[in-house]
Design an enzyme around this catalytic site. Structure first.
Site, PDB file in Angstrom:
ATOM      1  N   HIS A 374       0.802  -1.233   0.000  1.00 49.26           N
ATOM      2  CA  HIS A 374       0.000   0.000   0.000  1.00 49.26           C
ATOM      3  C   HIS A 374       0.831   1.277   0.000  1.00 49.26           C
ATOM      4  CE1 HIS A 374      -3.936  -1.931   0.962  1.00 49.26           C
ATOM      5  NE2 HIS A 374      -3.143  -2.845   1.516  1.00 49.26           N
ATOM      6  N   LYS A 567      -8.896  13.467   5.201  1.00 52.16           N
ATOM      7  CA  LYS A 567      -8.043  12.276   5.165  1.00 52.16           C
ATOM      8  C   LYS A 567      -7.028  12.450   6.274  1.00 52.16           C
ATOM      9  CE  LYS A 567      -7.016  13.501   0.758  1.00 52.16           C
ATOM     10  NZ  LYS A 567      -7.153  12.430  -0.214  1.00 52.16           N
ATOM     11  N   ARG A 568      -6.246  11.389   6.573  1.00 56.47           N
ATOM     12  CA  ARG A 568      -5.195  11.538   7.567  1.00 56.47           C
ATOM     13  C   ARG A 568      -4.292  12.703   7.193  1.00 56.47           C
ATOM     14  NH1 ARG A 568      -4.692   7.538  11.685  1.00 56.47           N
ATOM     15  NH2 ARG A 568      -2.834   8.733  12.185  1.00 56.47           N
ATOM     16  N   LYS A 573       0.375  14.242   1.673  1.00 53.23           N
ATOM     17  CA  LYS A 573      -0.990  14.514   1.180  1.00 53.23           C
ATOM     18  C   LYS A 573      -1.224  16.017   0.980  1.00 53.23           C
ATOM     19  CE  LYS A 573      -2.888  10.429   3.603  1.00 53.23           C
ATOM     20  NZ  LYS A 573      -3.490   9.556   2.572  1.00 53.23           N
ATOM     21  N   THR A 678      -8.833   6.324  -1.836  1.00 51.96           N
ATOM     22  CA  THR A 678     -10.142   5.709  -2.052  1.00 51.96           C
ATOM     23  C   THR A 678     -11.255   6.718  -1.815  1.00 51.96           C
ATOM     24  OG1 THR A 678      -9.859   4.823   0.180  1.00 51.96           O
ATOM     25  CG2 THR A 678      -9.593   3.281  -1.643  1.00 51.96           C
ATOM     26  N   LYS A 682     -15.083   7.884  -3.562  1.00 47.56           N
ATOM     27  CA  LYS A 682     -16.330   8.119  -2.823  1.00 47.56           C
ATOM     28  C   LYS A 682     -16.916   9.485  -3.167  1.00 47.56           C
ATOM     29  CE  LYS A 682     -14.350   5.272   0.800  1.00 47.56           C
ATOM     30  NZ  LYS A 682     -13.532   5.265   2.031  1.00 47.56           N
TER      31      LYS A 682
HETATM   32  C1  F55 Z   1      -1.090   1.968   8.884  1.00 43.17           C
HETATM   33  C2  F55 Z   1      -0.077   1.458   9.638  1.00 43.17           C
HETATM   34  C3  F55 Z   1       1.175   1.314   9.108  1.00 43.17           C
HETATM   35 CL1  F55 Z   1       2.422   0.678  10.046  1.00 43.17          CL
HETATM   36  C4  F55 Z   1       1.431   1.659   7.793  1.00 43.17           C
HETATM   37  C5  F55 Z   1       0.413   2.166   7.036  1.00 43.17           C
HETATM   38  C6  F55 Z   1      -0.844   2.318   7.585  1.00 43.17           C
HETATM   39  C7  F55 Z   1      -1.953   2.866   6.782  1.00 43.17           C
HETATM   40  O1  F55 Z   1      -2.959   3.242   7.345  1.00 43.17           O
HETATM   41  N1  F55 Z   1      -1.783   2.932   5.450  1.00 43.17           N
HETATM   42  C8  F55 Z   1      -2.736   3.352   4.585  1.00 43.17           C
HETATM   43  O2  F55 Z   1      -3.849   3.712   4.946  1.00 43.17           O
HETATM   44  N2  F55 Z   1      -2.401   3.302   3.286  1.00 43.17           N
HETATM   45  C9  F55 Z   1      -3.339   3.676   2.269  1.00 43.17           C
HETATM   46  O3  F55 Z   1      -3.970   2.525   1.761  1.00 43.17           O
HETATM   47  C10 F55 Z   1      -5.043   2.856   0.911  1.00 43.17           C
HETATM   48  C11 F55 Z   1      -5.715   1.576   0.491  1.00 43.17           C
HETATM   49  O4  F55 Z   1      -4.920   0.872  -0.397  1.00 43.17           O
HETATM   50  C12 F55 Z   1      -4.545   3.655  -0.297  1.00 43.17           C
HETATM   51  O5  F55 Z   1      -5.656   4.070  -1.020  1.00 43.17           O
HETATM   52  C13 F55 Z   1      -3.740   4.879   0.174  1.00 43.17           C
HETATM   53  O6  F55 Z   1      -3.167   5.512  -0.948  1.00 43.17           O
HETATM   54  C14 F55 Z   1      -2.665   4.437   1.135  1.00 43.17           C
HETATM   55  O7  F55 Z   1      -1.989   5.562   1.657  1.00 43.17           O
END
Ligand code: F55
Length: 835
Positions: A374, A567-568, A573, A678, A682
């Site tokens: 991801h 978003k986070r 971002k 994502t 939405k």
């Molecule tokens: C959470 C914990 C760790 Cl240790 C590393 C990453 C995350 C996390 O929350 N990652 C995350 O949300 N990644 C996102 O995944 C989405 C689904 O595939 C993507 O759309 C997005 O681009 C990506 O940042």
């Protein structure tokens, strides 16, 4: 021994077998029964909380019946099952979803009204299940919805955190984190006190020789922690399939050792052991896209992986098949590298406990696993220190070394002269301390590795995993572009738009085949349709404006353009670029004459999202947004032309209110950094347009909906690296408008400029890693295009309708079908109707 009722006695069972309700009357009966018995209340003290509890219990009972039926059917069919291992499931609320998926929301609405309640108020009582950080966790939740809706025999496996993602409060413009204790009353989980697994940690490995002289490793001593299963029913939409999400909870392994301590007077230390064990599943780590290498996190990962694999292997063994058939019965998908230990654990089970030969075991393992990546951000790639591993999981470390040895030997045979290649791809990084590279382990132990959008899947093949393409061939790598469930993100979040679409596309079929949305193309010019469309958007904006008024006190004009970025909070971002743009807009408005101001397009800039508690830059961004809001929202010169809102505690249930209310949403990551995104999907599905960079799924969204219907700007991924070099090795001039924004901040216009110095320095002094300055001019100009376009409402609404009509590709149903076909090799079961 099977605990089955003998044939002769089954008639009584069948006669009294639970009949699920289907009418408002029967639903009411159930609700009243639960209020009066389960909850021990009456009509004289039934508040909304109690009504929520009773309504949930009624629906939950309905789900249980179908859940049992589904599980029996899957056991009987004995086909291949999918196991989705994810440390995060960001489920949100369950009641609304359950009512819609079983098709009885109207029944419940009528029933609750008869009993004196508004269904909206009852739905609002539920606490979100927030066992995730952001996109990755929500994707897992959308996938569960699709797996059930498409009748796949599938289980989710996760951790039952006592505390989900923290609740965010904004105090004096700063983020404050409050623990989210959500389990007080949770009718959606079923403790399975009979499904328990002992999980081992620490200890040591001894070699023994069996009667044939063969040596066997035995992992001994250490401490045990007990994993208890909690099951959550996952109802599919328009099917009687109810799948299972199994979450593990930790407790001290009961029995001898603590009683011994207790009896020997060591009561305190027995309690401390108990507490230490419970700590494992206590809290979700609140970092997204950052790995910090904490021992407790590794404990969480092994605890969850070991319990899940024990469960999966136990189920397989019941079928009495040969081990080599394991991959025909079991597909395990790893949601990022967090469950990578599953690869090692399965190998350990097969060689140490079941006595298979290494090669045979490893064949089974690699055929079983698939790994989804991801992120390409280096700080997010998991690495664990070898000494930590050695202490916590000594046998697993040995197996990892063996996996690495055999892997590197194979590489050396294939590329004999490339010594550097060996060092680059080694699962063990030769640093001090040495580190285990989990992504490399996941690639070596899986038969497929996928990225989550086309650009991202290409990038991993040409950058971070390039050597592995050379070693394993391009076939091991594939793409599955992310998707979202239209049930929650359209039907549930935006019921009026869903109804309008149903009226033009021939019913609710589009919720199961989202490509049916393309029938809307015919109506993109239809005056009456556009009017209804615009009315619904306005109503959704009014609903959000009410939420903003209630929570912040700020009054926003629902006729202004709503520009949303939720978003986070993360530098990549680029919420900082957004707020700098807002400041630029504020400076512009202030410089206009009253006459000119009348022509200026009014806008509401809305932000929401959590910063990881230790991420200072992200917290500064939140502080800047709130500080700008405090000034702008009270400036009489500005009035309705600009409002700046930060919505506290963004989560799934807030997203359901926020997303349907956007005119424009922002997806503006530095090109090449956002794997997919994502929420972009939405927002468009709910009739909002996007301003965004050529990054992640924005690219495919553009391809699908047409470039006239999206506002793209900024540098391309292929140019980003060179631009970063420019910053590092020569002095480039800062974008003049951005420079003016920085000067304005330095006048203390938004409070002490020192508070924001780090945000400015990141651009001016530290190489502007995320290229805010390089993209700023293009961003501001594109925002002006947005203003212009919004003035022509006829054309704007036409664009929105066309975009929605072309969003069929982005359903998570399509993703799941792709995973099923190209990675898992599983077939859906026959449809199952409600009884
Ligand atoms: C959470 C914990 C760790 Cl240790 C590393 C990453 C995350 C996390 O929350 N990652 C995350 O949300 N990644 C996102 O995944 C989405 C689904 O595939 C993507 O759309 C997005 O681009 C990506 O940042």
């Amino acid at each position: 021994v099977e605990a089955s009722i003998p044939e002769n006695q089954r008639t009584a069972w069948k006669k009294y077998s639970t009949q699920p309700f289907t009418t408002a009357e029967d639903f009411e009966k159930e609700v009243v029964r639960h209020v009066e018995t389960t909850l021990a209340r009456s009509m004289f003290n039934c508040d909304e909380t109690a009504a929520y509890a009773a309504a949930s219990l009624a629906f939950r009972n309905r789900l249980i019946t179908e859940w049992n039926r589904t599980q029996q059917r899957q056991t009987f069919a004995d086909g291949k099952r999918v196991y989705y291992l994810s440390l995060e499931f960001l489920m949100g609320r369950a009641l609304d979803n359950a009512m819609l998926n079983v098709g009885l929301k109207n029944v419940a609405k009528e029933g609750l009204a008869d009993l004196g309640f508004r269904i909206e108020d009852i739905i609002e009582q539920e606490h979100d299940a927030a066992l995730g950080n952001g996109g990755l966790g929500r994707l897992a939740a959308c996938f569960l919805d699709s797996l059930a809706s498409l009748n796949y025999p599938a289980w989710g496996y996760g951790l039952r955190y006592r505390y989900g993602i923290f609740k965010q409060e904004i105090v004096d413009g700063y983020q404050v984190e409050v623990p989210d204790y959500w389990l007080d009353f949770n009718p959606w989980e079923f403790p399975r006190h009979d499904v328990v697994v002992d999980i081992q940690f620490y200890g040591e490995v001894r070699k023994y020789h069996d009667e044939n002289g063969k040596s066997r490793a035995v992992w001994e001593d250490g401490e045990l922690v007990k994993a208890t299963a909690y099951d959550v029913p996952i109802p599919g939409f328009d099917t009687a399939v109810v799948n299972n999400l199994r979450l593990w909870s930790s407790k001290a392994a009961s029995g001898e050792f603590d009683f011994q301590k207790f009896n020997s007077g060591d009561y305190e230390s027995a309690v401390a052991d108990e507490q230490r064990a419970e700590t494992i599943s206590a809290v979700l780590y609140p970092n997204d896209n950052l790995e910090r290498g904490k021992e407790l996190r590794l404990k969480q990962q092994y605890f969850w992986v070991a319990a899940s694999l024990y469960d999966i292997v136990r189920r397989f063994k019941k079928s009495k098949r040969a081990w080599k058939e394991f991959p025909d019965q079991v597909a395990i998908q790893l949601n990022d590298t967090h469950p990578t230990l599953a690869i090692v654990e399965l190998q350990r089970i097969l060689i140490d406990l079941e006595g298979l030969e290494w090669e045979d075991a490893w064949n089974i393992v690699t055929k079983t696993f698939g790994y989804t990546n991801h992120t390409v951000l280096p700080e997010a790639l998991e690495k664990w220190s070898v000494p930590l591993f050695q202490n916590l999981l000594p046998r697993h470390l040995q197996i990892i070394y063996d996996i690495n040895l055999f892997f590197l030997q194979a590489v050396e045979r294939k590329f004999p002269k490339e010594r550097e290649l060996l060092a680059r791809v080694s699962i063990i990084e030769e640093s001090s301390p040495k580190m285990v590279r989990m992504a490399y382990l996941a690639i070596v132990g899986s038969h497929k590795v996928n990225g989550v959008a086309e650009l991202h899947s290409d990038l991993i093949k040409t950058t971070i995993f390039k050597d592995f393409v050379k070693i394993f061939g391009a076939d091991r790598f594939t793409n599955v572009t992310n998707g979202i469930t239209p049930r929650r993100w359209l039907h549930q979040a935006n019921p009026r738009l869903s109804d309008l679409i149903a009226s033009k596309t021939g019913g609710l079929g589009f919720l199961k085949d989202l490509t049916l949305l393309n029938k809307l193309e015919e109506f993109a010019d239809d005056k009456e349709f556009k009017k209804e469309w615009a009315e619904i958007k306005l109503a959704n904006k009014v609903r959000l404006a009410r939420h903003i008024k209630d929570t912040t006190g700020v009054v926003v004009n629902p006729h202004a353009l709503f520009d949303i970025q939720v978003k986070r909070i993360h530098e990549y971002k680029r919420q900082q670029m957004n707020i700098f743009g807002v400041i630029h807009r504020y400076i512009t408005i202030k410089s206009l004459s009253p006459e000119e101001r009348k022509k200026f397009a009014p806008r509401v800039s809305i932000f929401g999202g959590k910063a990881a508690p230790g991420y200072w830059m992200a917290k500064s961004i939140i502080h800047l947004i709130n500080s700008v809001g405090a000034v702008v929202n009270n400036d009489k010169d500005v009035g309705d032309l600009l409002k700046v809102i930060f919505i506290e505690d963004y989560n799934v249930s807030k997203a359901e209110v926020i997303i349907p209310a956007s005119d424009v949403s922002e997806h503006i990551s530095t090109a090449g950094t956002e794997a997919s995104g994502t929420s972009n999907m939405k927002f468009v599905l709910n009739g909002g347009l996007i301003i965004g960079t050529c990054d992640g799924a924005n690219i495919e969204i553009t391809r699908e909906i047409g470039e006239q219907n999206i506002f793209l700007f900024g540098n391309l991924a292929e140019d980003v690296e060179d631009l970063r070099h420019t910053h590092t090795y020569s002095t480039t001039t800062l974008d003049p408008s951005l420079s003016a924004v920085f000067s304005f901040i330095r006048t203390n216009a938004f409070g002490p400029a020192d508070d924001f110095a780090a945000l400015i320095a990141a651009v001016e002094e530290h190489g502007d890693y995320y290229l805010v300055s390089d993209d700023f001019n293009s961003y501001v100009q594109t925002q002006e295009l947005v203003d212009q376009a919004y003035k022509d409402q006829e054309e704007w609404v036409g664009k929105c309708i066309l975009a929605v009509a072309r969003m069929g590709f982005f359903t998570s149903d399509r993703c799941i079908s792709e995973y099923a076909e190209s990675i898992w090799n599983v077939e859906p079961m026959e449809p199952l109707a409600h009884e």
